[in-house]
Design a protein around this motif. Structure first.
Motif, short mmCIF file in Angstrom:
data_model
loop_
_atom_site.label_atom_id
_atom_site.label_comp_id
_atom_site.label_asym_id
_atom_site.label_seq_id
_atom_site.Cartn_x
_atom_site.Cartn_y
_atom_site.Cartn_z
N ASP A 43 63.22 -37.00 -40.82
CA ASP A 43 62.56 -35.82 -42.07
C ASP A 43 63.61 -35.52 -43.20
O ASP A 43 63.57 -34.60 -43.49
N ASP A 70 54.54 -33.26 -36.41
CA ASP A 70 54.14 -31.69 -36.65
C ASP A 70 52.89 -31.28 -35.74
O ASP A 70 52.94 -30.27 -35.16
N TYR A 91 55.47 -37.39 -40.69
CA TYR A 91 56.00 -35.83 -40.67
C TYR A 91 54.69 -34.93 -39.92
O TYR A 91 54.89 -34.26 -39.05
N LYS A 121 61.79 -41.66 -38.09
CA LYS A 121 60.82 -42.49 -39.03
C LYS A 121 61.72 -43.57 -39.50
O LYS A 121 62.58 -43.24 -40.27
N HIS A 132 59.36 -35.89 -47.69
CA HIS A 132 60.02 -35.77 -46.11
C HIS A 132 59.04 -34.88 -45.43
O HIS A 132 59.15 -35.04 -44.12
N SER A 133 58.32 -34.03 -45.91
CA SER A 133 57.44 -32.93 -45.10
C SER A 133 56.05 -33.21 -45.32
O SER A 133 55.27 -32.55 -44.39
#
Length: 580
Positions: free
Chosen positions: A473, A253, A249, A271, A243-244
């Protein structure tokens, strides 16, 4: 260790071998210093699964281990061949957190009688401190007579979210040799060579008015929403934690850090990647998964189907329809076409990029960025190796996802620096491939009675064992198409019947590896249109097929009935995509 409650025909606890079998021997790496994450499975266990069936083990040997010897590659295709080739398996697990002390490793062979429910499994407990543990293989054919092909490796941890770096290596029996695997130097993302590689990804900045408008909104601290739709790469496969570390992502970001005035500026990530699915399914779920049934008006929509659309029956019509569905929205989002790549340097860019040129859209190609330098040595200018970029033959590692995010970041930077295109782009020109599905709407159990007359017949149950995808996320999976119709062994022989007025109709049904699922016949206006076999893909997965596509809207009768001999089997109708 059993998966999904199944029972192995032959499960053994493999003793740790004495350390000398591997001493001085060159190993064939199947996994090399790879990040893994324990995620919860339907059986409640926390595991990382590495699949070996199909061509996956051979591809890992070829691309991770550098094997070109066809004799070795052929032996890896069967369980009996692997046992003749491999003396023992070395497993190294180095946990990233101190509270993770061990992992349970399982080598699972698919059985001949029932691939996912029979076959042998060998397990061994491995310390999580990086020490190599050896699992000795037995080449006794009689003992493993039901084994058919290598199925998967499983690393099980005591808790979810556990992160580790793992290597899995085959130590071969006498007479077989493999290339030596040398460690790759770290990727220098600050180097000029890296920046030059990233810049090659920009096929076209396209008409920039909409993207610049989103950037300026972010700079003013106003709400900006970036949406991504695609397949498993957009879902985040290969990234750890998914997820990160996924490209979606990371690029969201990056956009926020580059343009938003404060860390708490109101930006939103949508997403909507679903593994193994083409734009043919993307067009069905766009309103639900991207627009959230009208709640969301994204400022930027990134479309990534360049490695999934080989399964698009329309050869680009659904893709162009999806692009136009986003492009024609009243809130005028910027639409970016993103072309990812497989380990064999393949994608469908030649088919899909002309759509971008046709509408003057921004286009970013990961293939253009990385494939040329893959062929170089470090001395010749290699920046990132395939082993560093790819987690498996389909999906990027964290480093690969970083490259994808940086490619999108370069488009953002170029757009920000450029003068604005004053006139908005136009989509009034005739479609390049087709736009037959641009008005597709989702019909399922939740809303079906509003748009059609439906008699579910024997398809009255609801399937809850569904393909999941990590949306937005989130670290957890969201079940896909929960409002479905399922036939079961107790449902009887009555068919599902639907009368609907529409120009086009797409059926979405569930694929499954379970033998409880059977084949169904689909009839349209009394004519057999398709026999749907959920075992063609053989894993829990959403499958989309076109039942008809016509020039004008007319009333049609759709009937779905279990095929002869399959009346006691399951079949799940996940939903429909229809064009009014």
């Amino acid at each position: 260790m059993a998966d999904h409650g199944t029972t192995a025909a032959n499960e053994t606890e493999g003793p740790a071998a004495p350390q000398d079998p591997a001493v001085g021997r060159r190993g064939l790496y199947i996994l090399y210093e790879t990040m893994i994450e324990a995620t919860i499975r339907p059986d409640g266990k926390y595991t990382q699964e590495i699949y070996l069936d199909g061509s996956q083990l051979v591809d890992k040997a070829r691309f991770t281990g550098g094997v070109t010897d066809e004799t070795i590659l052929e032996l890896l295709k069967s369980s009996s061949g692997l046992r003749r080739l491999v003396d023992c398996i070395g497993i190294s697990v180095h946990a990233h957190e101190r509270d993770v002390s061990s992992a349970l490793f399982t080598f699972w062979n698919w059985g001949k009688a029932n691939p996912y429910e029979t076959g042998s499994r060998q397990t061994i407990t491995c310390p999580a401190n990086g020490t190599e543990t050896l699992l000795v293989l037995d080449d006794d054919e009689c003992r493993y007579s039901d084994d058919h092909v290598p199925g998967k490796f499983v690393l099980e941890f005591e808790r979810g979210g556990a992160l580790a770096t793992a290597s899995i290596v085959f130590y071969l029996r006498d007479g077989y040799q493999v290339p030596e695997v040398a460690a790759d130097p770290p990727v220098d993302v600050e180097s000029q060579a890296y920046q030059d590689m990233i810049k090659k990804s920009l096929i076209s900045p396209g008409h920039n008015k909409r993207l610049k408008a989103a950037i300026e909104k972010a700079k003013r601290g106003e709400p900006v929403t970036i949406a991504y739709i695609g397949g498993s790469i957009t879902q985040g496969a290969g990234a750890v934690p998914l997820h990160s570390q996924c490209y979606a992502y990371q690029s969201y970001d990056l956009f926020k850090r580059r343009f938003a005035p404060a860390a708490d500026s109101p930006m939103r990530l949508i997403k909507a990647g679903v593994g193994g699915t083409p734009s043919e399914l993307g067009i069905v779920r766009y309103d639900r998964d991207v627009l959230r049934e009208g709640e969301v008006q994204p400022d930027i929509v990134i479309v990534e189907f360049a490695v999934n659309d080989a399964g698009d029956e329309t050869k680009g019509n659904c893709y162009e329809s999806l692009v136009l569905k986003a492009l024609r929205a009243d809130h005028k989002p910027a639409v970016i076409l993103l072309f990812s790549v497989f380990v064999n340097d393949w994608n469908l860019q030649d088919r899909l990029a002309p759509v971008g040129w046709h509408y003057n859209l921004p286009m970013v190609s990961v293939k253009d960025a990385v494939t040329e330098q893959f062929r170089y040595s470090k001395e010749q200018g290699n920046v990132i190796t395939k082993r560093q970029f790819f987690y498996d033959i389909y999906h990027p590692t964290n480093a690969g996802h970083r490259v994808m995010a940086d490619c999108l970041g370069w488009l953002f930077e170029v757009t920000d620096r450029s003068s604005i295109d004053e006139e908005d782009l136009t989509d009034v020109q005739s479609p390049l491939i087709g736009n037959d599905f641009a008005l597709t709407k989702l019909l399922d159990r939740r809303n079906g009675d509003r748009f059609a007359r439906i008699d579910p017949g024997g398809f009255s149950d609801i399937d809850t064992d569904l393909q999941t995808a990590e949306m937005d996320d989130h670290a957890y999976g969201t079940p896909q198409f929960p409002h479905n119709w399922m036939h079961t062994a107790d449902s009887g022989k009555h068919s599902f019947k639907m009368t609907i007025r529409s120009k086009s109709l797409i059926l979405v049904y569930k694929d499954s590896g379970s033998r409880a699922f059977g084949t169904a016949n689909i009839w349209v206006d009394g004519k057999l249109k398709k026999t749907a076999d959920p075992h063609e893909v053989n894993w829990t997965h959403c499958s989309a097929v076109i039942l008809y596509n016509e020039s004008k809207s007319e009333e049609h009768v759709v009937e779905i009935q279990m095929a002869e001999g399959h009346e006691d089997k399951r079949f799940t109708i996940l939903g429909f995509g229809y064009v009014p």
